[in-house]
Design a protein around this motif. Structure first.
Motif, PDB file in Angstrom:
ATOM      1  N   SER A  47      29.602  41.478  44.756  1.00  0.00           N
ATOM      2  CA  SER A  47      28.289  41.706  45.355  1.00  0.00           C
ATOM      3  C   SER A  47      27.198  41.795  44.298  1.00  0.00           C
ATOM      4  CB  SER A  47      28.305  42.988  46.197  1.00  0.00           C
ATOM      5  OG  SER A  47      28.989  42.780  47.412  1.00  0.00           O
ATOM      6  N   THR A  52      25.010  37.167  47.810  1.00  0.00           N
ATOM      7  CA  THR A  52      24.763  36.242  48.916  1.00  0.00           C
ATOM      8  C   THR A  52      25.764  36.582  50.009  1.00  0.00           C
ATOM      9  OG1 THR A  52      24.132  34.524  47.340  1.00  0.00           O
ATOM     10  CG2 THR A  52      24.525  33.823  49.582  1.00  0.00           C
ATOM     11  N   THR A  54      26.416  35.916  53.241  1.00  0.00           N
ATOM     12  CA  THR A  54      27.139  34.946  54.067  1.00  0.00           C
ATOM     13  C   THR A  54      28.175  34.185  53.256  1.00  0.00           C
ATOM     14  OG1 THR A  54      25.306  33.396  53.677  1.00  0.00           O
ATOM     15  CG2 THR A  54      25.284  34.640  55.744  1.00  0.00           C
ATOM     16  N   ALA A  55      27.812  33.783  52.042  1.00  0.00           N
ATOM     17  CA  ALA A  55      28.753  33.045  51.194  1.00  0.00           C
ATOM     18  C   ALA A  55      29.905  33.937  50.768  1.00  0.00           C
ATOM     19  CB  ALA A  55      28.029  32.479  49.979  1.00  0.00           C
ATOM     20  N   GLN A  56      29.622  35.214  50.522  1.00  0.00           N
ATOM     21  CA  GLN A  56      30.683  36.130  50.109  1.00  0.00           C
ATOM     22  C   GLN A  56      31.702  36.338  51.225  1.00  0.00           C
ATOM     23  OE1 GLN A  56      27.596  38.840  47.626  1.00  0.00           O
ATOM     24  NE2 GLN A  56      29.538  39.820  48.040  1.00  0.00           N
ATOM     25  N   SER A  80      24.606  28.689  50.645  1.00  0.00           N
ATOM     26  CA  SER A  80      23.650  29.181  49.652  1.00  0.00           C
ATOM     27  C   SER A  80      22.522  28.196  49.372  1.00  0.00           C
ATOM     28  CB  SER A  80      24.372  29.490  48.328  1.00  0.00           C
ATOM     29  OG  SER A  80      25.405  30.426  48.525  1.00  0.00           O
ATOM     30  N   HIS A  83      18.654  28.742  49.261  1.00  0.00           N
ATOM     31  CA  HIS A  83      17.939  29.265  48.112  1.00  0.00           C
ATOM     32  C   HIS A  83      17.173  28.161  47.382  1.00  0.00           C
ATOM     33  CE1 HIS A  83      20.614  32.666  48.846  1.00  0.00           C
ATOM     34  NE2 HIS A  83      19.800  33.380  48.116  1.00  0.00           N
ATOM     35  N   SER A 110      16.268  36.730  48.040  1.00  0.00           N
ATOM     36  CA  SER A 110      17.042  36.731  49.275  1.00  0.00           C
ATOM     37  C   SER A 110      16.113  36.395  50.431  1.00  0.00           C
ATOM     38  CB  SER A 110      17.705  38.092  49.513  1.00  0.00           C
ATOM     39  OG  SER A 110      16.724  39.067  49.810  1.00  0.00           O
ATOM     40  N   ASP A 111      16.693  36.219  51.600  1.00  0.00           N
ATOM     41  CA  ASP A 111      15.894  35.843  52.760  1.00  0.00           C
ATOM     42  C   ASP A 111      14.811  36.868  53.059  1.00  0.00           C
ATOM     43  OD1 ASP A 111      17.640  33.498  53.688  1.00  0.00           O
ATOM     44  OD2 ASP A 111      19.070  35.137  53.636  1.00  0.00           O
ATOM     45  N   TRP A 139      19.219  44.344  46.699  1.00  0.00           N
ATOM     46  CA  TRP A 139      20.398  44.189  45.829  1.00  0.00           C
ATOM     47  C   TRP A 139      21.087  45.527  45.611  1.00  0.00           C
ATOM     48  CZ3 TRP A 139      21.573  46.249  40.999  1.00  0.00           C
ATOM     49  CH2 TRP A 139      22.666  45.667  40.333  1.00  0.00           C
TER      50      TRP A 139
END
Length: 227
Positions: A47, A52, A54-56, A80, A83, A110-111, A139
């Motif tokens: 993390s 990210t 969703t990707a994680q 991703s 981005h 981030s979004d 974060w």
């Protein structure tokens, strides 16, 4: 362009409410990552370094032996790649910063902090601290909540029972609605993008419906209005 402490603190304060709703998602990732075979430290570092969500979550599906590295890379790229679009939208302002500060700002992009800071930048704001501060708040919350889930998941149980999954959807829907309200020329591209994202959801692999929707919506916006 500037990058001030005042702007950074303002950005952090503005996204405190949003960051609170990240807690169940970060906690859920920590729990899922440990269940998938990562150690609590590895889950927390994932993390901290990737940031990210969703990707994680998607990457966890590929951790069983043997690891499908090509499929993993393609899925992470798909989820991703937004981005790239966000960075391009911010390039007018971010590229005026020295490289060290530029990379610092983009590292926590981030979004949510993108959606929060972009309208002010478009309206003449020259302090990118707001973008940085919002990203730092998100974060920090994401990493801390991942650590809570990774080390204390057995105590917390099922986080879906809290019903937070709809909050981020509502946040971004409200953000888009506000931008359309202030600039009605965006209405058609937004509606087309929404339609494509929904219609292709059961057809395309995870994440690719959003990419296609963004490309088509952006193309229509440029074609019709040069934006």
């Amino acid at each position: 362009m500037r990058l001030t402490l005042h702007g950074t603190l303002l950005g952090m304060r503005r996204l405190i409410p949003v960051s609170l709703f990240i807690i169940p998602f970060g906690t859920a990732f920590g729990i899922a990552a440990v269940e998938a075979g990562l150690s609590p430290l590895q889950a927390t570092l994932a993390s901290a370094l990737v940031f990210t969500a969703t990707a994680q979550f998607a990457a966890l599906e590929f951790l069983s032996e043997p690891v499908a590295f090509i499929s993993l890379a393609l899925v992470v790229l798909a989820l991703s790649s937004r981005h790239i679009v966000m960075s391009a939208a911010l390039s007018t302002w971010v590229n005026r910063l020295p490289k060290s500060k530029r990379f610092l700002v983009l590292a926590v992009l981030s979004d949510a902090n993108f959606a929060d800071a972009l309208p002010d930048l478009q309206n003449g704001q020259d302090d990118l601290g707001r973008l940085l501060g919002g990203g730092v708040m998100l974060w920090t919350t994401w990493v801390a909540s991942t650590a809570v889930g990774a080390w204390g998941g057995d105590v917390l149980g099922d986080t879906d029972a809290f019903g937070f999954s709809v909050v981020m959807v509502c946040f971004f829907a409200a953000t888009v609605a506000g931008q359309v309200r202030s600039n009605t020329k965006l209405l058609v591209p937004v509606l087309v993008a929404m339609g494509i994202a929904v219609l292709t959801l059961p057809i395309l692999p995870t994440g690719w419906n959003i990419i296609l929707a963004a490309l088509v919506g952006g193309t229509i916006s440029v074609w019709c209005h040069g934006e």
